[in-house]
Design an enzyme around this catalytic site. Structure first.
Site, PDB file in Angstrom:
ATOM      1  N   ASP A 104       4.253 -14.600  11.652  1.00  8.98           N
ATOM      2  CA  ASP A 104       4.603 -15.542  12.707  1.00  8.98           C
ATOM      3  C   ASP A 104       4.129 -16.920  12.251  1.00  8.98           C
ATOM      4  OD1 ASP A 104       4.975 -17.099  14.886  1.00  8.98           O
ATOM      5  OD2 ASP A 104       3.844 -15.839  16.297  1.00  8.98           O
ATOM      6  N   LYS A 130       8.029 -24.518  16.429  1.00  9.25           N
ATOM      7  CA  LYS A 130       7.333 -25.811  16.546  1.00  9.25           C
ATOM      8  C   LYS A 130       7.796 -26.923  15.579  1.00  9.25           C
ATOM      9  CE  LYS A 130       3.708 -24.024  19.379  1.00  9.25           C
ATOM     10  NZ  LYS A 130       3.108 -22.685  19.390  1.00  9.25           N
ATOM     11  N   TYR A 178      -1.416 -15.182  19.047  1.00 12.61           N
ATOM     12  CA  TYR A 178      -0.469 -15.434  20.128  1.00 12.61           C
ATOM     13  C   TYR A 178       0.930 -15.494  19.534  1.00 12.61           C
ATOM     14  CZ  TYR A 178       1.932 -17.738  23.991  1.00 12.61           C
ATOM     15  OH  TYR A 178       2.812 -18.045  25.004  1.00 12.61           O
TER      16      TYR A 178
HETATM   17  C1  LIG Z   1       3.570 -21.393  20.244  1.00 14.01           C
HETATM   18  C2  LIG Z   1       3.599 -20.114  19.548  1.00 14.01           C
HETATM   19  C3  LIG Z   1       4.558 -19.135  19.837  1.00 14.01           C
HETATM   20  C4  LIG Z   1       5.478 -19.243  21.011  1.00 14.01           C
HETATM   21  O1  LIG Z   1       6.407 -20.269  20.830  1.00 14.01           O
HETATM   22  P1  LIG Z   1       7.171 -20.818  22.134  1.00 14.01           P
HETATM   23  O2  LIG Z   1       8.158 -21.788  21.573  1.00 14.01           O
HETATM   24  O3  LIG Z   1       6.113 -21.452  22.990  1.00 14.01           O
HETATM   25  O4  LIG Z   1       7.798 -19.655  22.791  1.00 14.01           O
HETATM   26  C5  LIG Z   1       4.629 -18.012  19.024  1.00 14.01           C
HETATM   27  N1  LIG Z   1       3.790 -17.856  17.989  1.00 14.01           N
HETATM   28  C6  LIG Z   1       2.840 -18.762  17.703  1.00 14.01           C
HETATM   29  C7  LIG Z   1       1.961 -18.533  16.516  1.00 14.01           C
HETATM   30  C8  LIG Z   1       2.696 -19.902  18.482  1.00 14.01           C
HETATM   31  O5  LIG Z   1       1.717 -20.773  18.230  1.00 14.01           O
END
Ligand SMILES: *Cc1c(COP(=O)(O)O)cnc(C)c1O
Length: 425
Positions: free
Chosen positions: A233, A261, A139
């Site tokens: 990511d 995060k 994701y």
């Molecule tokens: C949460 C998440 C995102 C998206 O981040 P948002 O701040 O919710 O847009 C992207 N990549 C990963 C791996 C994530 O867990």
């Protein structure tokens, strides 16, 4: 009727499905939160929960961490938004670069999704190619080019390509199974139009799935051999798996990295960084456009600076403590599930874990989807009743924070014992 139930009925009238992000909804209705502190949150009915959702991993240092709040409170007296450069943005950028040697230059954005959107645009601008390779179940936010066979809420709700998303965009996102470097090699050599490969170095949006031995180094080798930029990511793994993220832990240098995060420990801030020759393509100096009113706002920046400084200061204790608590918890849960003869798998690393109700190892999207999600749901509901809040989906992860105490862990083991018994029945 509980206050939360009343609020949810009210909420549905003005907010679609009553929630501002899909995974927040669960049956029969989500609790509404009044406040939080340390490892706890309290709902509107004054019930206290030990929090293992932790802002989906953002709250590595716990709710209302003193150092972070002090920095933010100080900044509030100086102003909240200038839309001019500030010295604190330089300080934050240097801290990020210090922790992530693969990052030579960094742009601050607001959310993880914005960071991956920019990373992909940069890869396309750099290579002048179109296609992106992503891994099944990873994701990367809620924008079109990555919302294809994605994890998290889209897996939970069974959405492979979102309505309203363009097929023209989706067809430029090629999907490869996680932990399958042979397939990556095949797809990358067959397509001469690949602009970038994006991956979660530890997959934390399909439950928790670990990269198998040599998988990430294979991914690095294949992308390098084919001159394709590799995007890590690290929105979840950055600062959580180690102070320098999964790339430090596994010793791999991606070309572009996204962070969010835990970067802000509860404040809205994200970053995209990487090699100079790629990052210099961003406007106004380059022709890859990226912009945001709130990017680098002083409040979020102050939170991020103090988060990183705190992490770096306490790192010698922080990571070993989290790992120890995690292994205590997962070992106890595993033993209890064995005693109850419940087929299960537990995947865990650093300060995250997830349990799957299946007798087969969970290594990718398909094996995660094959676990019994109804059993998970039942376990979740019992945990909640007992005052333990984990993310309400099989495809999310249990996150520990520095605020968790030994007695929290002990209490939680007991709650899992009851929850596993409820699954058995
Ligand atoms: C949460 C998440 C995102 C998206 O981040 P948002 O701040 O919710 O847009 C992207 N990549 C990963 C791996 C994530 O867990």
């Amino acid at each position: 009727m509980s206050k939360s139930q009343k609020l949810f009925n009210d909420s549905k009238k003005v907010i679609p499905s009553g929630v501002n992000s899909p995974v927040r909804y669960f049956e029969p209705y989500p609790f509404f939160t009044k406040k939080s502190n340390g490892s706890y949150i309290w709902d509107e009915d004054n019930k206290k929960y030990i929090d293992f959702c932790n802002g989906y991993g953002a709250l590595l240092l716990g709710h209302r961490r003193k150092e972070v709040l002090d920095a933010v409170l100080k900044q509030l007296t100086q102003g909240t938004l200038f839309c001019t450069p500030t010295h604190s943005e330089i300080e934050l950028s240097k801290l990020i670069i210090g922790n992530f040697p693969s990052i030579e230059k960094v742009r601050l954005v607001n959310t993880g999704g914005e960071a991956t959107m920019t990373a992909i645009r940069l890869a396309r601008g750099f290579t002048k190619k179109k296609k992106i390779i992503k891994f099944e179940g990873c994701y990367h936010g809620a924008h079109d080019s990555v919302l294809v066979k994605a994890g998290s809420g889209s897996a939970h709700n069974g959405i492979s390509v979102s309505d309203g998303g363009l097929d023209e965009v989706a067809k430029n996102s090629l999907v490869v199974p996680y932990n399958n470097s042979e397939e990556l090699e095949k797809v990358i050599t067959k397509n001469k139009d690949v602009a970038g490969v994006i991956i979660e170095p530890v997959l934390a949006n399909m439950g928790l799935i670990l990269p198998e031995k040599n998988f990430l180094s294979q991914v690095r080798k294949i992308t390098k051999d084919n001159d394709v930029p590799l995007i890590f990511d690290e929105v979840v793994t950055g600062f959580r798996v180690s102070p320098g993220g999964a790339q430090q832990h596994f010793g791999i240098k991606p070309d572009i990295t996204t962070l969010a995060k835990a970067l802000g420990n509860g404040f809205v801030v994200a970053a995209v960084g990487g090699k100079k020759e790629i990052m210099n393509l961003l406007s106004p100096g380059g022709k890859v456009y990226q912009a945001s009113t709130y990017a680098g706002n002083p409040v979020s920046v102050s939170a991020a600076i103090s988060s990183i400084k705190t992490i770096n200061k306490i790192k010698n204790k922080l990571y070993s403590k989290l790992e120890q608590y995690n292994s205590t918890l997962t070992r106890a849960i595993g033993d209890m599930a064995c005693d109850l003869k419940i087929p299960h798998q537990i995947n865990s690393t650093s300060s995250m874990f997830q349990i799957f109700f299946t007798d087969k190892p969970v290594t990718d999207y398909v094996s995660s989807k094959n676990a019994d999600a109804n059993k998970f749901k039942k376990m979740f509901s019992t945990l909640l009743k007992k005052g333990v809040f984990i993310a309400p989906s099989q495809f999310e992860v249990v996150f520990l924070s520095d605020a968790h105490t030994k007695s929290d862990i002990k209490y939680t083991i007991n709650a899992y014992d009851i929850a596993l018994k409820s699954v058995k029945n």
